[in-house]
Design an enzyme around this catalytic site. Sequence first.
Site, PDB file in Angstrom:
ATOM      1  N   LYS A  68      39.910 -42.771  17.667  1.00  0.00           N
ATOM      2  CA  LYS A  68      39.570 -41.431  18.194  1.00  0.00           C
ATOM      3  C   LYS A  68      39.257 -41.414  19.680  1.00  0.00           C
ATOM      4  O   LYS A  68      38.577 -40.513  20.186  1.00  0.00           O
ATOM      5  CB  LYS A  68      38.404 -40.794  17.411  1.00  0.00           C
ATOM      6  CG  LYS A  68      38.656 -40.673  15.940  1.00  0.00           C
ATOM      7  CD  LYS A  68      39.869 -39.823  15.656  1.00  0.00           C
ATOM      8  CE  LYS A  68      40.877 -40.594  14.864  1.00  0.00           C
ATOM      9  NZ  LYS A  68      42.228 -40.018  14.960  1.00  0.00           N
ATOM     10  N   GLY A  70      41.727 -41.658  22.053  1.00  0.00           N
ATOM     11  CA  GLY A  70      42.896 -41.256  22.842  1.00  0.00           C
ATOM     12  C   GLY A  70      44.114 -42.138  22.603  1.00  0.00           C
ATOM     13  O   GLY A  70      45.031 -42.185  23.433  1.00  0.00           O
ATOM     14  N   THR A  71      44.138 -42.794  21.464  1.00  0.00           N
ATOM     15  CA  THR A  71      45.237 -43.699  21.105  1.00  0.00           C
ATOM     16  C   THR A  71      46.590 -42.988  21.108  1.00  0.00           C
ATOM     17  O   THR A  71      47.567 -43.498  21.670  1.00  0.00           O
ATOM     18  CB  THR A  71      45.003 -44.255  19.677  1.00  0.00           C
ATOM     19  OG1 THR A  71      43.606 -44.455  19.477  1.00  0.00           O
ATOM     20  CG2 THR A  71      45.784 -45.511  19.439  1.00  0.00           C
ATOM     21  N   THR A  72      46.630 -41.818  20.477  1.00  0.00           N
ATOM     22  CA  THR A  72      47.902 -41.095  20.324  1.00  0.00           C
ATOM     23  C   THR A  72      48.483 -40.763  21.703  1.00  0.00           C
ATOM     24  O   THR A  72      49.681 -40.944  21.952  1.00  0.00           O
ATOM     25  CB  THR A  72      47.649 -39.772  19.551  1.00  0.00           C
ATOM     26  OG1 THR A  72      46.828 -40.057  18.423  1.00  0.00           O
ATOM     27  CG2 THR A  72      48.935 -39.119  19.126  1.00  0.00           C
ATOM     28  N   TRP A  73      47.619 -40.318  22.576  1.00  0.00           N
ATOM     29  CA  TRP A  73      48.037 -39.939  23.934  1.00  0.00           C
ATOM     30  C   TRP A  73      48.527 -41.169  24.696  1.00  0.00           C
ATOM     31  O   TRP A  73      49.591 -41.151  25.328  1.00  0.00           O
ATOM     32  CB  TRP A  73      46.836 -39.290  24.625  1.00  0.00           C
ATOM     33  CG  TRP A  73      47.123 -38.626  25.932  1.00  0.00           C
ATOM     34  CD1 TRP A  73      48.331 -38.153  26.375  1.00  0.00           C
ATOM     35  CD2 TRP A  73      46.173 -38.337  26.962  1.00  0.00           C
ATOM     36  NE1 TRP A  73      48.184 -37.585  27.617  1.00  0.00           N
ATOM     37  CE2 TRP A  73      46.879 -37.683  28.000  1.00  0.00           C
ATOM     38  CE3 TRP A  73      44.804 -38.550  27.110  1.00  0.00           C
ATOM     39  CZ2 TRP A  73      46.249 -37.259  29.169  1.00  0.00           C
ATOM     40  CZ3 TRP A  73      44.174 -38.116  28.265  1.00  0.00           C
ATOM     41  CH2 TRP A  73      44.889 -37.478  29.285  1.00  0.00           C
ATOM     42  N   HIS A 132      43.553 -51.508  16.781  1.00  0.00           N
ATOM     43  CA  HIS A 132      42.139 -51.210  17.062  1.00  0.00           C
ATOM     44  C   HIS A 132      41.313 -52.499  17.030  1.00  0.00           C
ATOM     45  O   HIS A 132      40.075 -52.445  17.018  1.00  0.00           O
ATOM     46  CB  HIS A 132      41.567 -50.256  16.008  1.00  0.00           C
ATOM     47  CG  HIS A 132      42.111 -48.862  16.041  1.00  0.00           C
ATOM     48  ND1 HIS A 132      42.225 -48.120  17.196  1.00  0.00           N
ATOM     49  CD2 HIS A 132      42.533 -48.040  15.044  1.00  0.00           C
ATOM     50  CE1 HIS A 132      42.714 -46.926  16.902  1.00  0.00           C
ATOM     51  NE2 HIS A 132      42.906 -46.858  15.605  1.00  0.00           N
ATOM     52  N   SER A 162      35.178 -36.298  17.102  1.00  0.00           N
ATOM     53  CA  SER A 162      36.581 -36.376  16.711  1.00  0.00           C
ATOM     54  C   SER A 162      36.728 -37.125  15.381  1.00  0.00           C
ATOM     55  O   SER A 162      37.500 -36.720  14.503  1.00  0.00           O
ATOM     56  CB  SER A 162      37.359 -37.075  17.828  1.00  0.00           C
ATOM     57  OG  SER A 162      38.722 -37.100  17.549  1.00  0.00           O
ATOM     58  N   ARG A 288      43.811 -32.346  17.545  1.00  0.00           N
ATOM     59  CA  ARG A 288      42.819 -31.334  17.189  1.00  0.00           C
ATOM     60  C   ARG A 288      42.616 -30.422  18.393  1.00  0.00           C
ATOM     61  O   ARG A 288      43.289 -29.424  18.527  1.00  0.00           O
ATOM     62  CB  ARG A 288      41.511 -32.009  16.723  1.00  0.00           C
ATOM     63  CG  ARG A 288      40.526 -31.049  16.057  1.00  0.00           C
ATOM     64  CD  ARG A 288      39.264 -31.778  15.612  1.00  0.00           C
ATOM     65  NE  ARG A 288      38.534 -32.347  16.740  1.00  0.00           N
ATOM     66  CZ  ARG A 288      37.528 -31.748  17.381  1.00  0.00           C
ATOM     67  NH1 ARG A 288      37.115 -30.584  16.977  1.00  0.00           N
ATOM     68  NH2 ARG A 288      36.925 -32.328  18.410  1.00  0.00           N
ATOM     69  N   LYS A 289      41.704 -30.792  19.308  1.00  0.00           N
ATOM     70  CA  LYS A 289      41.485 -29.949  20.493  1.00  0.00           C
ATOM     71  C   LYS A 289      41.902 -30.643  21.786  1.00  0.00           C
ATOM     72  O   LYS A 289      42.271 -30.004  22.749  1.00  0.00           O
ATOM     73  CB  LYS A 289      40.000 -29.586  20.603  1.00  0.00           C
ATOM     74  CG  LYS A 289      39.549 -28.539  19.611  1.00  0.00           C
ATOM     75  CD  LYS A 289      38.152 -28.063  19.999  1.00  0.00           C
ATOM     76  CE  LYS A 289      37.691 -26.927  19.134  1.00  0.00           C
ATOM     77  NZ  LYS A 289      36.293 -26.570  19.443  1.00  0.00           N
TER      78      LYS A 289
HETATM   79  P1  A3P Z   1      39.765 -34.370  19.419  1.00  0.00           P
HETATM   80  O1  A3P Z   1      39.474 -34.596  17.968  1.00  0.00           O
HETATM   81  O2  A3P Z   1      38.526 -34.363  20.254  1.00  0.00           O
HETATM   82  O3  A3P Z   1      40.608 -33.181  19.681  1.00  0.00           O
HETATM   83  P2  A3P Z   1      43.204 -40.964  18.565  1.00  0.00           P
HETATM   84  O4  A3P Z   1      44.554 -40.636  19.108  1.00  0.00           O
HETATM   85  O5  A3P Z   1      42.599 -42.190  19.168  1.00  0.00           O
HETATM   86  O6  A3P Z   1      43.174 -40.921  17.090  1.00  0.00           O
HETATM   87  O7  A3P Z   1      42.258 -39.803  19.099  1.00  0.00           O
HETATM   88  C1  A3P Z   1      42.449 -38.481  18.680  1.00  0.00           C
HETATM   89  C2  A3P Z   1      41.886 -37.565  19.742  1.00  0.00           C
HETATM   90  O8  A3P Z   1      42.779 -37.491  20.853  1.00  0.00           O
HETATM   91  C3  A3P Z   1      41.736 -36.151  19.219  1.00  0.00           C
HETATM   92  O9  A3P Z   1      40.609 -35.621  19.923  1.00  0.00           O
HETATM   93  C4  A3P Z   1      43.052 -35.537  19.652  1.00  0.00           C
HETATM   94  O10 A3P Z   1      43.045 -34.130  19.695  1.00  0.00           O
HETATM   95  C5  A3P Z   1      43.212 -36.149  21.022  1.00  0.00           C
HETATM   96  N1  A3P Z   1      44.602 -36.146  21.495  1.00  0.00           N
HETATM   97  C6  A3P Z   1      45.727 -36.324  20.763  1.00  0.00           C
HETATM   98  N2  A3P Z   1      46.811 -36.232  21.534  1.00  0.00           N
HETATM   99  C7  A3P Z   1      46.387 -35.964  22.789  1.00  0.00           C
HETATM  100  C8  A3P Z   1      47.056 -35.732  24.036  1.00  0.00           C
HETATM  101  N3  A3P Z   1      48.378 -35.738  24.128  1.00  0.00           N
HETATM  102  N4  A3P Z   1      46.279 -35.501  25.124  1.00  0.00           N
HETATM  103  C9  A3P Z   1      44.932 -35.478  25.038  1.00  0.00           C
HETATM  104  N5  A3P Z   1      44.252 -35.668  23.895  1.00  0.00           N
HETATM  105  C10 A3P Z   1      44.958 -35.924  22.774  1.00  0.00           C
END
Ligand code: A3P
Length: 319
Positions: A68, A70-73, A132, A162, A288-289
């Site tokens: 949670k 910022g892995t996806t980003w 992770h 998150s 999510r947000k």
């Molecule tokens: P929130 O739940 O605060 O919105 P992970 O990717 O490590 O699982 O983390 C997920 C968090 O990163 C979530 O935060 C998600 O909305 C946010 N996230 C996903 N894609 C993103 C992007 N492209 N840019 C910024 N934040 C992103």
Amino acid sequence: EIEKIERIYKSYKEVISTLSKEKGWISPHLCQYQGFWFDPTYNLAGVMFIQQHFKPRPTDVLLISSPKSGTTWLKAIAFAIMKRTSYNSMSVVHPLLTTNPHDCVPFLEILLRTPPIADVEDLPSPRLFSSHIPYTLLSESIQNSGCRIVYVCRNPKDVFTSMWHFTTKLKTNNLPCSSLSLEEAFDMFCEGISSYGPFWDHVLGYWKASLACPESVLFLNYEDMRRDTPIHVKKLAEFLGQPFSLEEESKGIVQGIVELCSFENLSNLEVNKNGTLHYGIKGDVFFRKGQIGDWKNHLTAQMTERLDQITKEKLGGLF
Ligand code: A3P
């Protein structure tokens, strides 16, 4: 070979059955292994296999984070940077437009979760993985391999917020989530009992490694990346040994990657709204947000104070 792998995983199961357990957030339990808490159903065997059998290459790139953060980003950005000669970020056929970032960059623990495991030896270099796994659990062969590690960390108040929403969202994916209340989950997070927790020890491991070996560990921060994404895209490209040329910059390639990977763009794509990842969960749980400071809408003043205090004690001025 198959039998050997099965024996290895059977021995992991035996080790796991002896570990101390606490109530889990997603699976019924979390297990404590070498100082960190792991989900025994989804990732602990994979972590053990990485530790003992993963053969790193100097060309490997590992994207690492506490869940949670910022892995996806980070996956989307690193993928777009590394593949930019094959796929222009402004192209209408870019893989990130039709494939969830988690399917573009596989999680090592999930590839190696249970036999039959993926043959990561067969993948061409440079391999791009995410994980992770905590730094202190990486084998010396990985630490000394010369592979590049990119770590992203995030403010623990937003990480907790998150993580809490992620857990509740997974319930709609029919995963056997436990029925933790927000308060219960918060206490557990503060005590370090969360997936790959304690959060602070996870961050500290990579922070120290990035100070000791800045050429192999890049430490990034979600908030900084959010405030000035282009600078971080360039910094990451340089660290990966693929800096942007002046020509690329003047053609807007950096900005193209920033926009392609933005929360607004990715979260609105059909694949990320309604698609399912190769390992079965819905891709939308990762979006999510995407904001800084949503914790303000969920944590009480008392919770905030408690979390800030722990962070100050453990990480000093890092946040
Ligand atoms: P929130 O739940 O605060 O919105 P992970 O990717 O490590 O699982 O983390 C997920 C968090 O990163 C979530 O935060 C998600 O909305 C946010 N996230 C996903 N894609 C993103 C992007 N492209 N840019 C910024 N934040 C992103």
